[in-house]
Design a protein around this motif. Structure first.
Motif, PDB file in Angstrom:
ATOM      1  N   SER A   1       0.805  -1.218   0.000  1.00 21.82           N
ATOM      2  CA  SER A   1       0.000   0.000   0.000  1.00 21.82           C
ATOM      3  C   SER A   1       0.839   1.270   0.000  1.00 21.82           C
ATOM      4  O   SER A   1       0.339   2.343  -0.336  1.00 21.82           O
ATOM      5  CB  SER A   1      -0.938   0.004   1.208  1.00 21.82           C
ATOM      6  N   GLY A   2       2.122   1.167   0.364  1.00 18.64           N
ATOM      7  CA  GLY A   2       2.984   2.340   0.387  1.00 18.64           C
ATOM      8  C   GLY A   2       3.847   2.509  -0.846  1.00 18.64           C
ATOM      9  O   GLY A   2       4.718   3.382  -0.877  1.00 18.64           O
ATOM     10  N   VAL A   3       3.634   1.688  -1.879  1.00 23.96           N
ATOM     11  CA  VAL A   3       4.400   1.833  -3.127  1.00 23.96           C
ATOM     12  C   VAL A   3       3.925   3.095  -3.850  1.00 23.96           C
ATOM     13  O   VAL A   3       2.733   3.237  -4.133  1.00 23.96           O
ATOM     14  CB  VAL A   3       4.225   0.602  -4.034  1.00 23.96           C
ATOM     15  N   PRO A   4       4.820   4.034  -4.170  1.00 30.19           N
ATOM     16  CA  PRO A   4       4.388   5.274  -4.818  1.00 30.19           C
ATOM     17  C   PRO A   4       4.065   5.067  -6.297  1.00 30.19           C
ATOM     18  O   PRO A   4       4.508   4.106  -6.930  1.00 30.19           O
ATOM     19  CB  PRO A   4       5.581   6.209  -4.637  1.00 30.19           C
ATOM     20  N   TYR A   5       3.303   5.998  -6.845  1.00 28.30           N
ATOM     21  CA  TYR A   5       2.887   5.915  -8.245  1.00 28.30           C
ATOM     22  C   TYR A   5       4.076   5.867  -9.199  1.00 28.30           C
ATOM     23  O   TYR A   5       4.031   5.173 -10.215  1.00 28.30           O
ATOM     24  CB  TYR A   5       2.022   7.128  -8.607  1.00 28.30           C
ATOM     25  N   THR A   6       5.144   6.588  -8.883  1.00 26.97           N
ATOM     26  CA  THR A   6       6.316   6.603  -9.762  1.00 26.97           C
ATOM     27  C   THR A   6       6.837   5.197 -10.001  1.00 26.97           C
ATOM     28  O   THR A   6       7.217   4.840 -11.125  1.00 26.97           O
ATOM     29  CB  THR A   6       7.425   7.476  -9.149  1.00 26.97           C
ATOM     30  N   ARG A   7       6.868   4.371  -8.964  1.00 32.40           N
ATOM     31  CA  ARG A   7       7.370   3.007  -9.118  1.00 32.40           C
ATOM     32  C   ARG A   7       6.386   2.132  -9.884  1.00 32.40           C
ATOM     33  O   ARG A   7       6.798   1.228 -10.624  1.00 32.40           O
ATOM     34  CB  ARG A   7       7.681   2.409  -7.749  1.00 32.40           C
ATOM     35  N   ILE A   8       5.099   2.367  -9.719  1.00 33.38           N
ATOM     36  CA  ILE A   8       4.116   1.605 -10.500  1.00 33.38           C
ATOM     37  C   ILE A   8       4.335   1.857 -11.981  1.00 33.38           C
ATOM     38  O   ILE A   8       4.322   0.927 -12.800  1.00 33.38           O
ATOM     39  CB  ILE A   8       2.684   1.993 -10.073  1.00 33.38           C
ATOM     40  N   VAL A   9       4.573   3.122 -12.348  1.00 30.99           N
ATOM     41  CA  VAL A   9       4.828   3.465 -13.755  1.00 30.99           C
ATOM     42  C   VAL A   9       6.134   2.839 -14.236  1.00 30.99           C
ATOM     43  O   VAL A   9       6.195   2.229 -15.314  1.00 30.99           O
ATOM     44  CB  VAL A   9       4.875   4.992 -13.929  1.00 30.99           C
ATOM     45  N   ALA A  10       7.182   2.982 -13.446  1.00 27.49           N
ATOM     46  CA  ALA A  10       8.515   2.554 -13.885  1.00 27.49           C
ATOM     47  C   ALA A  10       8.697   1.044 -13.863  1.00 27.49           C
ATOM     48  O   ALA A  10       9.417   0.492 -14.697  1.00 27.49           O
ATOM     49  CB  ALA A  10       9.577   3.219 -13.011  1.00 27.49           C
ATOM     50  N   GLU A  11       8.049   0.343 -12.931  1.00 29.72           N
ATOM     51  CA  GLU A  11       8.351  -1.063 -12.700  1.00 29.72           C
ATOM     52  C   GLU A  11       7.244  -2.035 -13.086  1.00 29.72           C
ATOM     53  O   GLU A  11       7.497  -3.231 -13.234  1.00 29.72           O
ATOM     54  CB  GLU A  11       8.703  -1.261 -11.221  1.00 29.72           C
ATOM     55  N   LEU A  12       6.015  -1.541 -13.268  1.00 26.93           N
ATOM     56  CA  LEU A  12       4.903  -2.469 -13.469  1.00 26.93           C
ATOM     57  C   LEU A  12       4.095  -2.206 -14.739  1.00 26.93           C
ATOM     58  O   LEU A  12       3.054  -2.846 -14.944  1.00 26.93           O
ATOM     59  CB  LEU A  12       3.964  -2.423 -12.249  1.00 26.93           C
ATOM     60  N   ALA A  13       4.565  -1.313 -15.585  1.00 36.84           N
ATOM     61  CA  ALA A  13       3.777  -0.937 -16.768  1.00 36.84           C
ATOM     62  C   ALA A  13       3.563  -2.103 -17.728  1.00 36.84           C
ATOM     63  O   ALA A  13       2.523  -2.166 -18.402  1.00 36.84           O
ATOM     64  CB  ALA A  13       4.438   0.221 -17.507  1.00 36.84           C
ATOM     65  N   THR A  14       4.483  -3.047 -17.787  1.00 38.78           N
ATOM     66  CA  THR A  14       4.322  -4.150 -18.747  1.00 38.78           C
ATOM     67  C   THR A  14       3.303  -5.176 -18.276  1.00 38.78           C
ATOM     68  O   THR A  14       2.631  -5.803 -19.099  1.00 38.78           O
ATOM     69  CB  THR A  14       5.665  -4.851 -18.998  1.00 38.78           C
ATOM     70  N   VAL A  15       3.161  -5.340 -16.953  1.00 44.92           N
ATOM     71  CA  VAL A  15       2.226  -6.351 -16.445  1.00 44.92           C
ATOM     72  C   VAL A  15       0.903  -5.754 -15.987  1.00 44.92           C
ATOM     73  O   VAL A  15      -0.114  -6.445 -15.944  1.00 44.92           O
ATOM     74  CB  VAL A  15       2.853  -7.167 -15.293  1.00 44.92           C
ATOM     75  N   LEU A  16       0.909  -4.461 -15.645  1.00 43.89           N
ATOM     76  CA  LEU A  16      -0.309  -3.763 -15.217  1.00 43.89           C
ATOM     77  C   LEU A  16      -0.445  -2.461 -16.005  1.00 43.89           C
ATOM     78  O   LEU A  16      -0.375  -1.362 -15.445  1.00 43.89           O
ATOM     79  CB  LEU A  16      -0.268  -3.473 -13.713  1.00 43.89           C
ATOM     80  N   PRO A  17      -0.637  -2.546 -17.320  1.00 40.54           N
ATOM     81  CA  PRO A  17      -0.607  -1.330 -18.150  1.00 40.54           C
ATOM     82  C   PRO A  17      -1.717  -0.336 -17.832  1.00 40.54           C
ATOM     83  O   PRO A  17      -1.506   0.875 -17.907  1.00 40.54           O
ATOM     84  CB  PRO A  17      -0.728  -1.868 -19.571  1.00 40.54           C
ATOM     85  N   GLY A  18      -2.906  -0.821 -17.467  1.00 40.71           N
ATOM     86  CA  GLY A  18      -3.996   0.096 -17.152  1.00 40.71           C
ATOM     87  C   GLY A  18      -3.714   0.892 -15.896  1.00 40.71           C
ATOM     88  O   GLY A  18      -3.911   2.113 -15.856  1.00 40.71           O
TER      89      GLY A  18
END
Length: 292
Positions: free
Chosen positions: A75-92
């Protein structure tokens, strides 16, 4: 001369167990990670927490892991890391994260905080609804998992009980193309007038939707999800089908008139966005343009 008000107690747990014990002992304490929603309210004197619980030292809340067919996001993962690290598996979800505030806000803001605020306009909510994510919630009483569709109970209200913390969000990996579209008065630093997520699952031949800022809570569009798509003959996809999908999405919304837009405009914008999003995911999946 009036003395300045004393600062509220500020608790800084070092691990999740300590955080849950502190929250049980001090249920009035407000959890804070990025603080991008809470501190705005504090600065504008809209709220004054009796106590605060700083979650930034809890490593497990600031990590994500691969759970096989899903990604477990602390729950504490910031949006920047979601964009940088998870875009291929969670593109939406990554597309939605890119639209949040400014780079500074994305560096601090978290998905858990977005959920805890439970704003109907939260950018992270539609992709979670479209993909059928689950919310993991913990307290000293134990851990429970809530489907995101059951998490929101009203404007800025959720199923969270006193003493509970959101610990993670479990998001299924993309099984097909996904889209997130957001309508606002400008391209950045804006609260959504309305927003929409669409997820196409090529394995189960299912469609998922999530609607933001067009109802008292984030919504899905069940009738739109059930639209019959030409899975076996993708070239038969046409504009009429996309427009019908748009009408169904708009019909599922429950918007109001407010300072950002009228209910009628929100319905119209959702219909346009939905038709556009469905065309995009279908073309991405099958490489075919719609026919008239």
């Amino acid at each position: 001369m009036t003395a300045p008000a004393a600062a509220p107690p500020f608790h800084r747990p070092g691990d999740l167990g300590e955080a849950l014990r502190l929250l049980a002992a001090h249920p009035e304490a407000v959890p804070v990670a990025g603080g991008t929603d809470l501190m705005v309210a504090v600065n504008y004197r809209l709220t004054r927490p009796a106590a605060m619980l700083d979650l930034t030292r809890i490593g497990e809340l600031r990590a994500w892991s691969d759970a096989g067919d899903a990604i477990r996001i602390g729950s504490g993962v910031p949006y920047t890391r979601i964009v940088a690290e998870l875009a291929t598996v969670l593109p939406g979800l990554a597309a939605a994260a890119r639209t949040v505030g400014s780079p500074q806000i994305r560096n601090r803001g978290t998905l858990g905080g977005n959920l805890a605020t439970a704003s109907p306009a939260g950018d992270g909510h539609p992709p979670l609804l479209a993909t059928g994510a689950d919310i993991e919630i913990a307290s000293t009483r134990g851990t429970r998992t809530v489907p995101v569709a059951a998490f929101f109970t009203g404007p800025k209200r959720s199923v969270l009980q006193p003493g509970e913390l959101i610990t993670s969000v479990i998001v299924p990996k993309a099984a097909g193309p996904q889209q997130f579209l957001k309508v606002g008065t400008r391209n950045a630093m804006v609260i959504a007038v309305c927003s929409l997520a669409v997820a196409l699952d090529l394995e189960t031949r299912r469609l998922g939707t999530g609607i933001g800022s067009a109802g008292p809570t984030p919504l899905t569009a069940p009738e739109a999800d059930l639209i019959e798509l030409p899975w076996t003959r993708p070239g038969l996809f046409n504009d009429a089908l996309a427009e019908e999908f748009g009408r169904r999405v708009a019909a599922a919304a429950r918007p109001i008139d407010d300072v950002r837009g009228t209910a009628a405009y929100r319905r119209h914008a959702l219909a346009v966005c939905a038709a556009r999003a469905l065309r995009r995911v279908w073309t991405a999946a099958h490489g075919t343009e719609s026919t008239r």
